[in-house]
Design an enzyme around this catalytic site. Structure first.
Site, PDB file in Angstrom:
ATOM      1  CE  LYS A   5     107.428  53.990 -22.387  1.00  0.00           C
ATOM      2  NZ  LYS A   5     107.778  53.283 -24.141  1.00  0.00           N
TER       3      LYS A   5
ATOM      4  NE  ARG B 153     107.699  59.502 -46.556  1.00  0.00           N
ATOM      5  CZ  ARG B 153     107.267  59.047 -47.846  1.00  0.00           C
ATOM      6  NH1 ARG B 153     108.258  57.730 -48.461  1.00  0.00           N
ATOM      7  NH2 ARG B 153     105.840  58.502 -47.814  1.00  0.00           N
TER       8      ARG B 153
ATOM      9  N   GLY C 184     102.523  59.581 -27.066  1.00  0.00           N
ATOM     10  CA  GLY C 184     101.591  60.129 -26.442  1.00  0.00           C
ATOM     11  C   GLY C 184     100.690  61.411 -26.952  1.00  0.00           C
TER      12      GLY C 184
ATOM     13  CB  SER D  75      98.575  56.874 -25.532  1.00  0.00           C
ATOM     14  OG  SER D  75     100.057  57.778 -25.275  1.00  0.00           O
TER      15      SER D  75
END
Lengths: 295, 205
Positions: free
Chosen positions: A82, A166, A154, A237
């Site tokens: 990242k 959606r 997280g 996580s």
């Protein structure tokens, strides 16, 4: 026989190869190995999983190159990492390390509150988060070769991932039903380039692979996202903050492949031990909602 | 002829679309009973470790191996090439393959994603127009057995030449991804030059 690297096709094609798979957040070489052995299609190397970034606070940045290289040495599957939103120097560093994909991620503290990275300028491909179709198309316009719905990282709460999938799916279906002369206003309203809007309307899908991320903690969550039209899932996580990571990782891989088979899903959901504790997104005060980062 | 696409993970949709363009309506295969209904199989690009583990867990590894050994035609691109190879270098510990092609394949031989590339290459010694080939963290063939024909090769950055398309009587493998380019010649070659003759000789239409 010229060989051309870093092309759009090579970048987008890489994401096509990840489809139907699970990409797992890992913080050590040992975790990376567990993920690979469990059948992950790639790992995301980072120093703290989103749940810890959330708990510990402070500025979250790119990981230490040493740590990324250890993970690259430990596994044969693709390694992603990242960079902060807009931090093109972190991205250059990651590119020089030979990471296979960069996630320009809202999970880290943004470096630029107006601009994202000019991703066309890199050989390494980028994945970016999106909460709606306009945001996804803006990222693709900047060169993103893969999109993931953001969800709320997280938390272990899948409701935001659901909402974003959606929303993106709904907006694509709406474009597909429009007359061509209505697409100009649609592009203006969603603040997205007209050419990309037209392409989505014609094909009924994004021009790049769409994964889901943010809050996926169980095999059933992974399957739910596949049912919502995701091409694959990121699990942050959810795996290494649970009681039995190896087994949960393997279960999520199977659930992603057999997302439409309730018998398989029941089988892999058995006896996984404790899932990550989690936080309800509704209990998060607004400044702590990561999905709102990115523009 | 009923063609299946192994659909455990990877770019299944692109192979399905390529087959449809060749006039073959394929079935996707995730379960052992689905395998019984096909005469030929395509193994897509993806992660070879992921596909192998899922195949093993869902009891597809041995049955596919057996069908291939009995002469079922199969084509694999990239990860599919690895899964059809008898021997794999730079594999993870205990990595299994379906095998059947007497070749040694090196995983990620061209390097990491930043080294992934596209290039026009000769297929079948330039008999055809060039094929535009897309290589993504691609493997190459390091050694071939006596029964293996090399259909295309590429010069690596270090100057060495390696096969990137090979065949036996019934099996075809490419390091690159014809399913990504909308060029259906490789799929047509598999259907018309490998699968159909092999199946006709066994009385399957």
């Amino acid at each position: 026989m010229s060989q051309e690297t870093g092309t759009g096709r090579v970048k987008r094609g890489m994401a096509e190869m990840l489809k139907g798979g699970v990409i797992m957040d890992v913080v050590t070489a040992e975790q990376a190995k567990i993920a690979e052995d469990a059948g992950a299609v790639a790992v995301m190397a980072l120093e703290r999983v989103p749940a810890d970034i959330r708990a510990q606070g402070g500025v979250a940045r790119m990981s230490d190159p040493d740590m990324i290289e250890k993970i690259q040495a430990a596994v044969s599957i693709p390694v992603m990492a990242k960079a902060r939103i807009g931090h093109f120097v972190e991205a250059r560093i990651l590119e020089s390390l030979g990471v296979d994909y960069i996630d320009e991620s809202e999970v880290l503290t943004p470096a630029d509150y107006e601009n994202h990275i000019d991703k066309w300028d890199f050989k390494v491909p980028f994945v970016c988060g999106a909460t709606n179709l306009g945001e996804a198309l803006r990222r693709i316009n900047e060169g993103a070769a893969m999109i993931r719905s953001k969800g709320e990282a997280g938390t272990g709460d899948v409701s935001n991932a659901m909402q974003h999938m959606r929303k993106i799916g709904g907006e694509i279906r709406r474009l597909s039903s429009m007359r061509e002369d209505e697409l100009y206003v649609a592009a203006k309203e969603m603040q997205a380039p007209f050419e990309l809007v037209k392409e989505v309307a014609a094909n009924g899908k994004l021009p790049v692979v769409l994964f889901t991320a943010g809050g996926i903690a169980t095999p059933a969550d992974a399957a739910l996202m596949m049912r919502m039209g995701a091409d694959g899932v990121f699990i942050g996580s959810g795996i290494f903050k649970s009681g039995n990571p190896a087994q949960r990782a393997a279960a999520c891989v199977k659930a992603t492949t057999f997302f439409d088979d309730a018998k398989v899903l029941a089988e892999v959901s058995r006896g996984l031990g404790e899932a990550m504790v989690g936080i309800n997104v509704a209990d998060l005060p607004a400044p702590h909602r990561l999905a709102e980062r990115g523009w | 002829m009923k063609v299946g696409v192994l659909a455990l993970q990877g770019d299944v949709r692109e192979h399905v679309n390529s087959l449809i363009a060749c006039g073959v309506y394929p079935r996707t295969i995730r379960r052992i009973e689905e395998l019984d209904n096909v005469d030929a199989l395509i193994i897509p690009g993806g992660e070879s470790t992921t596909i192998a583990q899922l195949a093993e867990h869902y009891q597809l590894l041995e049955p596919i191996k057996e069908r291939i050994a009995q002469g079922m035609p199969a084509y694999g691109s990239c990860a599919g090439m690895i899964l059809l190879a008898d021997r794999v270098l730079d594999a993870i510990e205990g990595q299994k393959t379906f095998g059947g092609l007497d070749i040694t394949v090196r995983r990620n031989a061209f390097g990491r994603q930043v080294d992934s590339f596209e290039s026009d290459i000769d297929f079948l010694d330039g008999e055809n127009e060039k094929v535009h080939a897309v290589f993504i963290r691609a493997p190459w063939v390091e050694e071939t057995g006596n029964e293996i024909a090399t259909l295309a090769s590429v010069i690596a950055p270090d100057g060495t030449t390696h096969p990137v398309a090979v065949r036996s009587a019934t099996l075809l493998a490419t390091s690159f991804h014809p399913e990504l380019t909308g060029d259906y010649r490789i799929h047509r070659y598999f259907i018309e030059e490998l699968a159909r003759p092999a199946l006709i000789s066994r009385g399957v239409r």
